[in-house]
Design an enzyme around this catalytic site. Sequence first.
Site, mmCIF file in Angstrom:
data_model
loop_
_atom_site.group_PDB
_atom_site.id
_atom_site.type_symbol
_atom_site.label_atom_id
_atom_site.label_comp_id
_atom_site.label_asym_id
_atom_site.label_seq_id
_atom_site.Cartn_x
_atom_site.Cartn_y
_atom_site.Cartn_z
ATOM 1 N N GLY A 310 0.837 -1.197 0.000
ATOM 2 C CA GLY A 310 0.000 0.000 0.000
ATOM 3 C C GLY A 310 0.867 1.240 0.000
ATOM 4 O O GLY A 310 1.961 1.247 -0.551
ATOM 5 N N GLU A 311 0.363 2.292 0.625
ATOM 6 C CA GLU A 311 1.028 3.599 0.754
ATOM 7 C C GLU A 311 1.557 4.138 -0.572
ATOM 8 O O GLU A 311 2.525 4.901 -0.608
ATOM 9 C CB GLU A 311 2.125 3.580 1.821
ATOM 10 C CG GLU A 311 3.342 2.717 1.552
ATOM 11 C CD GLU A 311 4.293 2.596 2.746
ATOM 12 O OE1 GLU A 311 5.509 2.760 2.541
ATOM 13 O OE2 GLU A 311 3.824 2.337 3.874
#
Length: 343
Positions: A310-311
């Site tokens: 993610g991120e």
Amino acid sequence: MQRGSEMTAAFSTLDEVRDMLRALPESDAKSFDAAAARNGQLTKPPGALGRLEDLAIWYAGWRGVATPKIEAPQIIVFAGNHGIAAQGVSAFPAEVTAQMVLNFQHGGAAINQLAATFGAKLDVHALTLEQPTADFTQAPAMSEAEVIDALRTGWQAVDETADVLIVGEMGIGNTTCAAALAAACFGGVPADWVGRGTGVDDAGLAIKQRIVAEGLARHATAHDGLEKLRCLGGREVAAMAGAILRARLLRIPVLLDGFICCAAAGSLMHTAPDALAHCVAGHLSAEGSHDRLLNVLRKEPLLSLGLRLGEASGAALSLGVLQGAVACLSGMATFAEAGVAAG
């Protein structure tokens, strides 16, 4: 490039967002055609750069210039907390969301390194972490005022001078809300969409599937993607959707990240089928149903590296691919310029 009044556009209701989605700007056909013509004259055999050629022409169309450059990429990471996290949908506690936000702010996360590597501006926005969304098995995740506030956060976070946008997220529990949102928008049963997220065991996976099933049943009357986003999403998911919409109105190309980002984008597509024409899938993540979601969105990923962080990490890596594509289109010599015989 003329962008018109969309830069000052604002909204206070979901109906106003729906109105925006009915009047989306398109790619500039003249720039697209000029870029395609230039590509056909570059010093290489036709098609020798594969997907890089189509990618650069697509980018040129959205930027409105036949020989574009990428000089101001922006990455935005949104963070939010979820009421469903209390039911054990993650291998990590909800406190990790705030801890990771601090890590982003102090430059210690993977996305910090990737943003620096590819010359992207990185912004981080935490959305009311001290107040998780409601548990969507019991009530809508957000009121209309709350989802509008989150959409606005994403909208306002976009730098009008950016020439590429990447959005990512951090939020314990958000693979569950993304699975519920994807299922609500595109059909299927919970098992089609629920993955292991942060690495939950079989018991945790069963919990996630049960929660998604309960959420779908409770909010079955949600009639379009924006309402489904309100009922089943999270603040950071809505913020990503708001940023993607703003990018469309500014004609800023978007590189989509993983499963959660694509679920946010999917809520726009469910509401307006052409809403993601300015988006390319940056990568295929290791989250089990991301490939299913990309197929529904009709997006072929640029990379497949087994990422599940993610991120915005996967999309940030794909920025290098886009930069290379655009550099070749705009920087290579044509046969005429190089004095090389074509054909």
